[in-house]
Design a protein around this motif. Structure first.
Motif, PDB file in Angstrom:
ATOM      1  N   LEU A  93       7.619   0.100   9.779  1.00 20.06           N
ATOM      2  CA  LEU A  93       8.543  -0.671   8.895  1.00 20.06           C
ATOM      3  C   LEU A  93       8.428  -0.214   7.564  1.00 20.06           C
ATOM      4  O   LEU A  93       7.409  -0.353   7.177  1.00 20.06           O
ATOM      5  CB  LEU A  93       8.339  -2.075   8.983  1.00 20.06           C
ATOM      6  CG  LEU A  93       9.099  -2.970   8.057  1.00 20.06           C
ATOM      7  CD1 LEU A  93      10.554  -3.209   8.227  1.00 20.06           C
ATOM      8  CD2 LEU A  93       8.560  -4.557   8.007  1.00 20.06           C
ATOM      9  N   VAL A  94       9.688   0.201   6.847  1.00 14.71           N
ATOM     10  CA  VAL A  94       9.533   0.798   5.734  1.00 14.71           C
ATOM     11  C   VAL A  94      10.204  -0.203   4.738  1.00 14.71           C
ATOM     12  O   VAL A  94      11.441  -0.234   4.762  1.00 14.71           O
ATOM     13  CB  VAL A  94      10.005   2.110   5.574  1.00 14.71           C
ATOM     14  CG1 VAL A  94       9.946   2.576   3.906  1.00 14.71           C
ATOM     15  CG2 VAL A  94       9.300   3.190   6.347  1.00 14.71           C
ATOM     16  N   ILE A 143       3.084  -0.812   8.262  1.00 17.70           N
ATOM     17  CA  ILE A 143       4.263  -1.541   7.331  1.00 17.70           C
ATOM     18  C   ILE A 143       3.905  -0.758   6.040  1.00 17.70           C
ATOM     19  O   ILE A 143       2.781  -0.848   5.415  1.00 17.70           O
ATOM     20  CB  ILE A 143       3.828  -2.989   7.295  1.00 17.70           C
ATOM     21  CG1 ILE A 143       4.170  -3.556   8.477  1.00 17.70           C
ATOM     22  CG2 ILE A 143       4.754  -3.422   6.269  1.00 17.70           C
ATOM     23  CD1 ILE A 143       3.828  -5.003   8.531  1.00 17.70           C
ATOM     24  N   ILE A 144       4.921  -0.243   5.247  1.00 21.14           N
ATOM     25  CA  ILE A 144       5.125   0.438   4.100  1.00 21.14           C
ATOM     26  C   ILE A 144       5.851  -0.161   3.125  1.00 21.14           C
ATOM     27  O   ILE A 144       7.166  -0.152   3.639  1.00 21.14           O
ATOM     28  CB  ILE A 144       5.059   2.139   4.440  1.00 21.14           C
ATOM     29  CG1 ILE A 144       4.195   2.683   5.115  1.00 21.14           C
ATOM     30  CG2 ILE A 144       5.108   2.882   3.247  1.00 21.14           C
ATOM     31  CD1 ILE A 144       4.648   3.115   6.578  1.00 21.14           C
ATOM     32  N   GLN A 145       5.259  -0.511   1.953  1.00 21.83           N
ATOM     33  CA  GLN A 145       6.336  -0.832   0.983  1.00 21.83           C
ATOM     34  C   GLN A 145       6.537   0.365  -0.086  1.00 21.83           C
ATOM     35  O   GLN A 145       5.494   1.015  -0.041  1.00 21.83           O
ATOM     36  CB  GLN A 145       5.454  -1.984   0.282  1.00 21.83           C
ATOM     37  CG  GLN A 145       5.835  -3.362   0.688  1.00 21.83           C
ATOM     38  CD  GLN A 145       5.072  -3.646   2.123  1.00 21.83           C
ATOM     39  OE1 GLN A 145       6.006  -3.699   3.152  1.00 21.83           O
ATOM     40  NE2 GLN A 145       3.663  -3.643   2.209  1.00 21.83           N
ATOM     41  N   ILE A 146       7.791   0.399  -0.487  1.00 21.58           N
ATOM     42  CA  ILE A 146       8.172   1.199  -1.779  1.00 21.58           C
ATOM     43  C   ILE A 146       8.020   0.263  -3.125  1.00 21.58           C
ATOM     44  O   ILE A 146       8.813  -0.558  -3.543  1.00 21.58           O
ATOM     45  CB  ILE A 146       9.526   1.689  -1.673  1.00 21.58           C
ATOM     46  CG1 ILE A 146       9.632   2.497  -0.165  1.00 21.58           C
ATOM     47  CG2 ILE A 146       9.649   2.899  -2.654  1.00 21.58           C
ATOM     48  CD1 ILE A 146       8.534   3.376  -0.011  1.00 21.58           C
ATOM     49  N   GLY A 147       6.731   0.596  -3.693  1.00 22.96           N
ATOM     50  CA  GLY A 147       6.751   0.086  -4.937  1.00 22.96           C
ATOM     51  C   GLY A 147       7.218   0.836  -6.019  1.00 22.96           C
ATOM     52  O   GLY A 147       8.128   1.142  -6.117  1.00 22.96           O
ATOM     53  N   SER A 148       6.534   0.811  -7.100  1.00 19.61           N
ATOM     54  CA  SER A 148       6.667   1.405  -8.548  1.00 19.61           C
ATOM     55  C   SER A 148       5.547   1.968  -9.266  1.00 19.61           C
ATOM     56  O   SER A 148       4.416   0.999  -9.236  1.00 19.61           O
ATOM     57  CB  SER A 148       7.957   0.804  -9.244  1.00 19.61           C
ATOM     58  OG  SER A 148       8.215   1.396 -10.335  1.00 19.61           O
ATOM     59  N   ALA A 167       3.608  -7.749  -7.663  1.00 20.94           N
ATOM     60  CA  ALA A 167       3.414  -8.497  -6.563  1.00 20.94           C
ATOM     61  C   ALA A 167       3.490  -7.855  -5.181  1.00 20.94           C
ATOM     62  O   ALA A 167       2.647  -8.203  -4.427  1.00 20.94           O
ATOM     63  CB  ALA A 167       4.514  -9.604  -6.677  1.00 20.94           C
ATOM     64  N   ILE A 168       4.231  -6.627  -5.234  1.00 16.98           N
ATOM     65  CA  ILE A 168       4.228  -5.816  -3.842  1.00 16.98           C
ATOM     66  C   ILE A 168       2.502  -5.330  -3.828  1.00 16.98           C
ATOM     67  O   ILE A 168       2.481  -5.272  -2.513  1.00 16.98           O
ATOM     68  CB  ILE A 168       5.165  -4.710  -4.029  1.00 16.98           C
ATOM     69  CG1 ILE A 168       6.679  -5.269  -3.946  1.00 16.98           C
ATOM     70  CG2 ILE A 168       4.799  -3.703  -2.986  1.00 16.98           C
ATOM     71  CD1 ILE A 168       6.915  -5.667  -2.494  1.00 16.98           C
ATOM     72  N   ASN A 187       0.488  -0.420   3.775  1.00 16.52           N
ATOM     73  CA  ASN A 187       0.081   0.265   2.659  1.00 16.52           C
ATOM     74  C   ASN A 187       1.513   0.241   1.802  1.00 16.52           C
ATOM     75  O   ASN A 187       2.617  -0.283   2.162  1.00 16.52           O
ATOM     76  CB  ASN A 187      -0.432   1.717   2.845  1.00 16.52           C
ATOM     77  CG  ASN A 187      -1.839   1.633   3.483  1.00 16.52           C
ATOM     78  OD1 ASN A 187      -2.770   1.439   2.822  1.00 16.52           O
ATOM     79  ND2 ASN A 187      -1.727   1.914   4.956  1.00 16.52           N
ATOM     80  N   ALA A 188       1.227   0.692   0.479  1.00 13.46           N
ATOM     81  CA  ALA A 188       2.651   0.682  -0.114  1.00 13.46           C
ATOM     82  C   ALA A 188       2.530   2.400  -0.734  1.00 13.46           C
ATOM     83  O   ALA A 188       1.585   2.739  -1.193  1.00 13.46           O
ATOM     84  CB  ALA A 188       2.715  -0.070  -1.327  1.00 13.46           C
TER      85      ALA A 188
END
Length: 257
Positions: A93-94, A143-148, A167-168, A187-188
């Motif tokens: 999941l991205v 599960i991978i978040q796209i942060g900044s 918060a991410i 991870n992010a």
């Protein structure tokens, strides 16, 4: 599994939110090129289906599309039910869908704050909660978040955006605490300044663009393809002992002052 085989995504399935354009589209195509069966997600059914067809034509990998509102918990439940019908619980999941709003804090509207929180943060909660159930039952998942870089660095007029991206980072650590015992890695990826459809006005602003090049040790804007290697790593068996981390892909921006 060792060597290059550890990065092979053949047989894996992936959902990339917000992947009908920009960074998300490149990420979806990169996962397909690495062997995954991918679902393109967006808000426009025709656009998402068109991108899925193009990715399938380029990579030769079966690619699907779904449309649902990531900010609405009920819509997410229904959307993931459709994903499960197509491919089962995704292996990957991205959480990529996101928006930006800019204004000095004294002028920042409630509507823009709500849009940022709902799209950049609440959507990640909704998707992660819904998909993790199937991952727990299976005993694996990524599960991978796209942060900044704005999770660590602030600039004028984007305090609210920075808050959601900060918060991410912590939500990703929380997912690790909850899900690592079930064989799931969260991870992010934190991109720096990237040239996309949404940042095109900034790229074309020579003053701002010169600042980006000067502030980034690599001396350039990021190309969306620069993110694919990090994503494939975090989506693959190569990262099975990496959890709760944020990987900055920023040309060195956060490494220097």
């Amino acid at each position: 599994m060792t060597g290059l085989a550890a990065f092979d995504l053949t047989g894996r399935t992936a959902l990339v939110t917000g992947s009908s354009q920009g960074i998300g589209r490149t990420l979806a195509e990169g996962l397909a090129a690495a062997g995954a069966t991918v679902i393109v997600h967006g808000r426009d059914e025709t656009k998402a289906a068109g991108v899925a067809s193009q990715i399938e034509a380029v990579t030769g990998r079966r690619t699907h599309s779904v449309v649902f509102d990531v900010t609405d918990a009920a819509a997410v439940d229904a959307g993931i039910a459709e994903v499960e019908r197509l491919i089962g619980t995704p292996d990957i999941l991205v959480n990529n869908a996101g928006v930006q709003r800019r204004a000095p804090i004294s002028e920042f509207s409630d509507a823009d704050w709500d849009a940022l929180v709902q799209t950049n943060l609440s959507s990640v909660f909704h998707l992660s909660r819904r998909v993790s159930g199937g991952m727990i039952a299976r005993g694996s998942g990524k599960i991978i978040q796209i942060g900044s870089v704005q999770s660590q660095l602030a600039r004028p007029s984007i305090a609210a955006y920075s808050a959601t991206k900060g918060a991410i980072v912590m939500f990703t650590k929380g997912l690790c605490a909850d899900l690592a015992p079930h064989g799931i890695q969260a991870n992010a990826i934190a991109p720096g300044y990237f040239d996309t459809e949404l940042t095109r006005p900034l790229v074309e602003d020579e003053t701002f663009s010169a600042w980006v090049r000067g502030r980034t040790p690599a001396g350039r804007w990021g190309d969306t393809k620069d993110l694919v290697g990090a994503l494939v790593f975090l989506s693959s068996a190569a990262s099975d002992f990496v959890n709760g981390q944020t990987l900055f892909v920023d040309g060195g921006m956060t490494a220097v002052v």
